[in-house]
Enzyme design. Structure first.
Site, short mmCIF file in Angstrom:
data_model
loop_
_atom_site.label_atom_id
_atom_site.label_comp_id
_atom_site.label_asym_id
_atom_site.label_seq_id
_atom_site.Cartn_x
_atom_site.Cartn_y
_atom_site.Cartn_z
N ASP A 290 -8.06 -5.15 -6.59
CA ASP A 290 -7.78 -3.99 -5.75
C ASP A 290 -8.49 -2.77 -6.32
OD1 ASP A 290 -6.61 -1.88 -4.27
OD2 ASP A 290 -4.69 -2.94 -4.12
N HIS B 238 -7.59 -5.04 -2.07
CA HIS B 238 -6.41 -4.38 -1.52
C HIS B 238 -5.81 -5.19 -0.36
CE1 HIS B 238 -3.61 -1.17 -0.85
NE2 HIS B 238 -4.03 -0.99 0.39
N SER C 184 0.84 -1.20 0.00
CA SER C 184 0.00 0.00 0.00
C SER C 184 0.88 1.26 0.00
CB SER C 184 -0.96 -0.05 1.20
OG SER C 184 -1.98 0.90 1.06
#
Length: 340
Positions: free
Chosen positions: A287, A316, A132
């Protein structure tokens, strides 16, 4: 070992940020795993993610893993704004709370570079990796310090924050700041309504549509959708996460772009072309923040980067360490990369 209290502090002193403010007495919190060898050539940098702390990265570190502490010296630096490193919640006036200055990905990596080079005397890194916002810092390391980074593996993250991603973050920001208790960032008590609202905004994005359709949250121990929204998501945002800290990291995320590295004048493609490290870029199939096609776009400009998609419905959070299948997929990719 108590991971919440067991970590080190690197004193950055008067740290000048990219946008011109000086954080006086700036501090970078970090934890290490394993032993730095005599040649100082076995260090891996593994940055934290949005609101994550170093212990949240430990799921990918361990015996038999790619990040094996018996072989590598793994450094997990805490991002500026996460509550352990210099943040709105722990910085004295005048840069406290709502006055905390803007921090960029470049700022984070420069602080980490100082830790790696000045404190440890490391000149080469076999690997930088992260999830991330940790992936964003991974890209930034590869652009900022090509002379050091041999390999890079960003997972579920990007080199530049897309406009669609920026719009999502506007929803999180609006939820946090709409609570009357927020008081423009000068609150004395946590804006709990805002934190719970931000959690609800986030819930529709962190996992995929298929994750919810298949009720995969039941495999995580949640008995219903509402139980998941309260128990996982609201619990996540209420777990010692400060609203000003979240907004500081949100600004960093919204404005992430390797093209803003000094010397590239906003040219993201030129910055990507400058990467010399070998890479495996690992987006997740579903995602909603960082879709595979976005990272395919980035990979076309990097000389030696493979685009390898994490399959499945976790979206995600394929990179969050909650799903053993995805953990093994990421670990296998890191092993492949380290073997090159």
């Amino acid at each position: 070992m108590d991971p919440v209290h067991d970590y080190e502090i690197f004193e950055l002193g008067d740290f000048v940020l990219q946008h011109g403010a000086t954080l006086r007495g700036a501090r970078l919190a970090y934890q290490t795993y394993g032993t730095l060898n005599a040649a100082k050539d076995n260090a891996i940098v593994y940055p934290t993610w949005y609101s994550g702390r170093h212990w949240d990265n430990e799921w990918l570190i361990g015996e038999g893993r790619a990040l094996d502490p018996s072989r590598y010296f793994v450094i997990v630096p805490n991002m500026l704004g996460n509550g352990l490193s210099s943040s709105p919640s722990n910085t004295p006036p005048p840069y406290d709370r709502a006055r905390f200055p803007h921090v960029t990905m470049w700022d984070n990596v420069e602080a980490q570079h100082r830790l790696v080079t000045e404190h440890f005397g490391i000149r080469t890194l076999p690997l930088v990796t992260g999830w991330s916002m940790g992936a964003g810092q991974t890209y930034q390391w590869a652009v900022s310090h090509p002379e050091m980074v041999q390999r890079f593996a960003p997972f579920c993250g990007s080199s530049v924050t897309s406009e669609h991603n920026q719009v999502f973050l506007e929803g999180v920001k609006a939820a946090l700041t709409a609570d009357d208790a927020f008081r423009g960032g000068w609150y004395d008590q946590p804006p709990v309504k805002g934190l719970r609202a931000a959690a609800r905004v986030y819930a529709g994005w962190g996992f995929s549509q298929a994750f919810y359709w298949n009720k995969v949250y039941r495999e995580m121990g949640y008995s219903s959708l509402e139980d998941f929204l309260v128990g996982f998501w609201e619990g996540f945002f209420l777990d010692d996460r400060d609203a000003n800290n979240l907004l500081t990291m949100l600004w960093t995320w919204q404005h992430a772009d390797v093209g803003r590295t000094p010397g590239f004048d906003g040219d993201t493609v030129a910055a990507l072309r400058s990467i010399t490290a070998k890479g495996i870029v690992l987006p997740a199939e579903k995602d909603l923040y960082f879709p595979p096609e976005d990272e395919a776009w980035a990979c076309q400009y990097i000389a030696d980067a493979e685009h390898r998609v994490i399959p499945g419905v976790w979206g995600h959070f394929a990179g969050g360490g909650d799903n053993p299948v995805d953990v093994d997929f990421i670990d296998a990719a890191l092993k492949d990369l380290l073997a090159r």
